[in-house]
Design an enzyme around this catalytic site. Structure first.
Site, PDB file in Angstrom:
ATOM      1  N   SER A  41      67.355 -14.502 -67.473  1.00 41.70           N
ATOM      2  CA  SER A  41      68.652 -14.277 -66.801  1.00 41.70           C
ATOM      3  C   SER A  41      69.086 -15.385 -65.862  1.00 41.70           C
ATOM      4  O   SER A  41      70.255 -15.471 -65.529  1.00 41.70           O
ATOM      5  CB  SER A  41      68.644 -12.964 -66.027  1.00 41.70           C
ATOM      6  OG  SER A  41      67.643 -12.986 -65.051  1.00 41.70           O
ATOM      7  N   ASP A 308      71.991  -9.563 -56.370  1.00 39.48           N
ATOM      8  CA  ASP A 308      71.389  -8.243 -56.553  1.00 39.48           C
ATOM      9  C   ASP A 308      69.913  -8.334 -56.210  1.00 39.48           C
ATOM     10  O   ASP A 308      69.487  -9.290 -55.564  1.00 39.48           O
ATOM     11  CB  ASP A 308      71.672  -7.699 -57.968  1.00 39.48           C
ATOM     12  CG  ASP A 308      71.028  -8.559 -59.058  1.00 39.48           C
ATOM     13  OD1 ASP A 308      70.160  -9.404 -58.745  1.00 39.48           O
ATOM     14  OD2 ASP A 308      71.393  -8.371 -60.238  1.00 39.48           O
ATOM     15  N   HIS A 311      68.589 -11.497 -58.533  1.00 39.73           N
ATOM     16  CA  HIS A 311      69.328 -12.716 -58.882  1.00 39.73           C
ATOM     17  C   HIS A 311      70.116 -13.307 -57.722  1.00 39.73           C
ATOM     18  O   HIS A 311      70.752 -12.567 -56.971  1.00 39.73           O
ATOM     19  CB  HIS A 311      70.299 -12.406 -60.025  1.00 39.73           C
ATOM     20  CG  HIS A 311      69.637 -11.778 -61.203  1.00 39.73           C
ATOM     21  ND1 HIS A 311      69.679 -10.429 -61.460  1.00 39.73           N
ATOM     22  CD2 HIS A 311      68.896 -12.324 -62.182  1.00 39.73           C
ATOM     23  CE1 HIS A 311      68.981 -10.165 -62.558  1.00 39.73           C
ATOM     24  NE2 HIS A 311      68.486 -11.298 -63.013  1.00 39.73           N
TER      25      HIS A 311
END
Ligand SMILES: *[C@@H]1O[C@H](CO)[C@@H](O)[C@H](O)[C@H]1NC(C)=O
Ligand SMILES: *[C@@H]1O[C@H](CO)[C@@H](O)[C@H](O)[C@H]1NC(C)=O
Length: 333
Positions: A41, A308, A311
């Site tokens: 990610s 978050d 991340h």
């Protein structure tokens, strides 16, 4: 699957409609034309299906202003790297319908899948070997010429999903150091393969300070990083750096570069008030049965390093990247 993706540690992320990079081009005329991205990610720009939170509000809030499949309120590492080299961020592999259209692949391709690892993680996502197989199939079909490949760079992101999956399966740190050697050995054979296609420079991320991620600090109200997890991150990175050094000494030129995310994160975190607290708290991107948000978004995301629980935010990546930039410039001399 949506749930699994949400909880799979680390990594995920837009419509690869080639979000234009905001930064100034400064590759110093290095003649890089294509970027290929692999991993998780921190690099993904839209390979996950639409059930992923990366495709839900409030992801993409800052940039491009709507969810784009990136695990951020804005840009991720791939966007910053592309901008540094003066190329457009490549499209996400899963969003490409026609690989024969030159204009679609002219910037390279992003193969990174949020939640994936070098090995299989908890979700059924293409691991890094499979991601490299995708590129190999395109190379065999001559979608990319030898010349294209020799003016390409690769970004390889390993942010820790393999370890998240290991801990979830085994429930303990026991054996983690040994597993770390397997992860790095597999990673080394992956990047050798990339090099065999003729890609001229391969940037490999170290792991950031896992103990400073909001998911590690929530239990102490985002006050202190977890030292044991940070120690583990450092030992992974040390082994990785040693292996990169050996790989480069076998190669004719230093093809492989280490991106020190550990130090860059710590420097980005330094001096920011409330620095460990993420902007989007709760099940970011989630809604309950009645459509009520399960999360709260801070007032000014540009003041947060983390978006978050795992991340960085757009500005967080900006701060991390400004620390990375210097070492990248050195490695390119
Ligand atoms: C990657 O995934 C493929 C397909 O699921 C699997 O066959 C292969 O063993 C995996 N490779 C690694 C290194 O885990
Ligand atoms: C982390 O590593 C340092 C230096 O090796 C050591 O002194 C410290 O005890 C370790 N902390 C934890 C919690 O493992």
């Amino acid at each position: 699957m949506g749930k699994k993706v949400v909880f799979t540690l680390f990594i995920c992320f837009i419509i690869a409609s080639a979000v234009p990079s905001k930064g100034k081009d400064d590759d110093g005329g290095r003649n890089v034309k294509l970027l290929f991205a692999f991993g998780d990610s921190y690099a993904d720009t839209g390979n996950l299906p639409s059930v992923s939170v990366s495709w839900k509000t409030p992801y993409g809030l800052t940039f491009p202003g709507e969810p784009s499949g990136r695990f951020s309120d804005g840009r991720v590492l791939t966007d910053y790297i592309a901008s540094f080299f003066g190329v457009r961020a490549p499209l996400a592999y899963r969003r490409i319908k026609n690989f024969d259209a030159k204009s679609v692949v002219q910037n390279g391709i992003n193969f990174a899948h949020g939640g994936s690892g070098v090995f299989q993680t908890l979700s059924d996502l293409p691991n890094m070997t499979t991601q490299i197989d995708f590129l190999q199939q395109l190379v065999e079909k001559n979608v990319f010429s030898t010349h294209d490949l020799s003016s390409s760079i690769a970004l390889v992101s390993v942010a820790g999903n393999d370890y998240g999956a290991y801990l979830a399966r085994n429930g303990a740190f026991q054996g983690l150091e040994g597993f770390s050697r397997s992860v790095i050995n597999q990673l080394m054979s992956n990047v050798r393969r990339l090099n065999s296609f003729g890609i001229k420079k391969i940037f490999m991320t170290g792991i950031g300070p896992l103990g400073c991620l909001p998911q590690s600090t929530a239990s102490n109200s985002y006050q202190n990083c977890n030292a044991a997890l940070n120690n583990f991150s450092m030992s992974h990175n040390q082994l990785l750096e040693q292996n990169i050094f050996h790989l480069n000494s076998e190669a004719a030129s230093p093809v492989f570069s280490y991106l020190d995310l550990y130090t860059s994160f710590l420097s980005a975190l330094g001096g920011v008030p409330n620095r460990l607290k993420p902007c989007c708290i709760g099940g970011c991107g989630g809604v309950d049965k009645n459509g009520e948000k399960r999360y709260v978004v801070c007032e000014d995301v540009s003041r947060s390093i983390f978006w978050d629980s795992i991340h960085p935010s757009d500005s967080g990546w900006g701060a991390v990247f400004s620390a990375l930039r210097e070492s990248m410039q050195t490695s390119l001399v």
